[in-house]
Structure formats: structure tokens, C-alpha cells
Design an enzyme around this catalytic site. Sequence first.
Site, PDB file in Angstrom:
ATOM      1  N   ARG A  64       0.717  -1.037   0.157  1.00 63.52           N
ATOM      2  CA  ARG A  64       0.193  -0.051   0.084  1.00 63.52           C
ATOM      3  C   ARG A  64       0.863   1.301   0.127  1.00 63.52           C
ATOM      4  NH1 ARG A  64      -2.280  -3.818  -0.994  1.00 63.52           N
ATOM      5  NH2 ARG A  64      -4.068  -4.682  -0.130  1.00 63.52           N
ATOM      6  N   SER A 120     -11.318  -1.105   3.022  1.00 65.37           N
ATOM      7  CA  SER A 120     -10.397  -1.238   4.150  1.00 65.37           C
ATOM      8  C   SER A 120      -9.809  -0.020   4.551  1.00 65.37           C
ATOM      9  CB  SER A 120      -9.324  -2.362   3.869  1.00 65.37           C
ATOM     10  OG  SER A 120     -10.020  -3.415   3.476  1.00 65.37           O
ATOM     11  N   GLU A 170      -4.943   3.119   6.362  1.00 70.37           N
ATOM     12  CA  GLU A 170      -4.833   3.003   4.729  1.00 70.37           C
ATOM     13  C   GLU A 170      -5.324   3.952   4.158  1.00 70.37           C
ATOM     14  OE1 GLU A 170      -6.320  -0.060   1.440  1.00 70.37           O
ATOM     15  OE2 GLU A 170      -5.678  -1.108   3.255  1.00 70.37           O
TER      16      GLU A 170
END
Length: 335
Positions: free
Chosen positions: A160, A235, A331
Site C-alpha cells: 500500500r 479497508s 490505509e
Amino acid sequence: MNFETNFSLKSYNTFGIDAKAKQFIAIHSKEELAAILQNHQDIFILGGGSNMLLTQNVDKLVIHIDLKGIEIIDTNEDYVWVKAHAGENWHNFVLYCIEKNYGGIENLSLIPGNVGTTPIQNIGAYGVEIKDTFFCCEAMEIASQKLVTFDKESCAFGYRESVFKNELKNQFIITSVTFKLTKKNHRLNTSYGAIETELTNKKITSPTLKDISNAVITIRKSKLPDPKELGNSGSFFKNPIVSKTIYEKAKTNYPEIPHYPVSENEVKVPAGWLIEQAGFKGKRFGDAGIHKNQALVLVNYGHATGAEILAVAKMIQETVLEKFGIPIEAEVNII
């Protein structure tokens, strides 16, 4: 070019936060983008709005990147190089490639957002990440309006992560991304998550790209709410990567804690498991809450502010750290 003032961004972010932009403009060409950048310094770049939480109004010019188009750059017997412009919807692009029998991104079906932001986050799901098929991207330097091409190595992809989230943050605007996809002998990835189970349930023994995409869509729909129906950003937290020492310490008190090896000294722990064990799955705090089917997903039940959702996120982080000794990071980008 049409500038709007005091513009609501509610329909431009998947959390459905009703934050206002001081000014707003949608751009449809690189020429328009260059012209805007020449005359405005205090800017905020907006793509699909799927990976951010707006906690306040944006007191800047918001530039919505709405560049469209898909083209074949090159092809040979085995591979095809497909260029998609930044404003293309990601899931629609995945479906376009599957329809053409171009393989490599089918596991990334139904991820919200636009093509242009996918390399920034190195989006991933079900055993596949953008870096696996990424060939290059074109980006405009904000300061000079020059177009620069970044290959895979120069993007410095991580979990990520990319150079665009770190060293080059807020310095470039991605205008297109080119992917190298298979035309035959597709390397199908069915081992991650519940894909194999889903295929078995459908009695599929020789899956096609479309079969895998459909399986992923079914799984995601069972776990993740549709942002059009319930505001969310997928998420919210990364799966933490911790040292084996920290993991073993947590395992002393929680023997059932799952993990996945990352390196000789590190393991990845599912953040969703930590959050669920901390008692947050399905909880609601006013109009902000945690989804009942997936503890990783924070949701807006209708009228939550970004600040209220952020407060819930911080509560989760503090509780998980106190309970397991494991820090978890957001995130999504907090604005």
C-alpha cells in the site's frame, strides 16, 4: 473551464461526507490541467474519492481529474500493453480487460476508485497488487507542468505504498497508467481468500478470467457494503507488519492470533481479526460505525462527519494497541 464555488464534495467521496470545496473544477484534458496548474498554487487533487476521509472543508481549489480513454499501446503474441487515462473508473477498466481476455487484474475487481490513483496506493486484493501488472505511468509535475514517465522501479512500490505517497507526495498528478497484461496462458491466482471455495461452490474446475472476477465480486459484495448505499472507503486500516518478537508477545495472551510470514524477522497480522477481537465489529457510534460483516471497514450511516469517523478510527487504534501491543495504521488518506 467552469469553476464552482462553495461546492459540495458529498458525491465525490465514497464516504459520502458533505464537505465543501472553496472552489471546484473538473478537467478533461492534460492541456486544461497544465493551464490550471500555471495559474493556481493552492490546490487539492481529487480522483475517484475512494481512498480518503474528509474531516473538514477544503479551503483550496479542488481539481477533479476526469481524463478518459483506453488505448492499446503495444501487443505481441503473449502480452498486450493497455493504457488507461486517470479518470477511468477502475472496476469498469477491469471488466473491459476481462472482456478482451486480457489477464492479470481480474482479482482486483470491484475495488472502488479511478485508474489514476491505483499506483499511489499500490492497491491490492486476493493475492494480487497493481505492481504485478504495472508497466509505467505518465504524471504531470505540478511545479513545471512537465509530463514525466515512471517505470515500475522508479515507483518504489511496497505494501500500500509508492513513491507518490512518500518522496514525491503532492509533487505529481498521474494522468494515465499502462499495464502489461497476458493474452494467453493466464497466470490465474485462486489460492487467496475464499476464491477457491467460491469456484468449488459454482462447480467450476477450469476457471476463466471472468469466473475469477465473478468470484471476487461475490466475495466482496458479501463482506463490503456498496458505497452508494452505505458510505465507506473499503479497508480503512492496513494489515500491520510487525516483528516476530512483538507477534510472539501477543501470541502469549492470544494463542489463536493469525499471521502470515513476510520475512525472516517479520509477520503480517490481519487487522480485521484484531479489530473484531477488540469488540468493534458491527458497533455503531451515532452515524459512524464499523461494518457488521467486515471489521476493517468503517462506515457512514448517513450523516456522520469525517471528524466523527476519525474519532472512531482513533478509538480502535488505541484499543488494539492496548490489548495486543500492535499498532495499526490507516490505509485511507486523512484530509
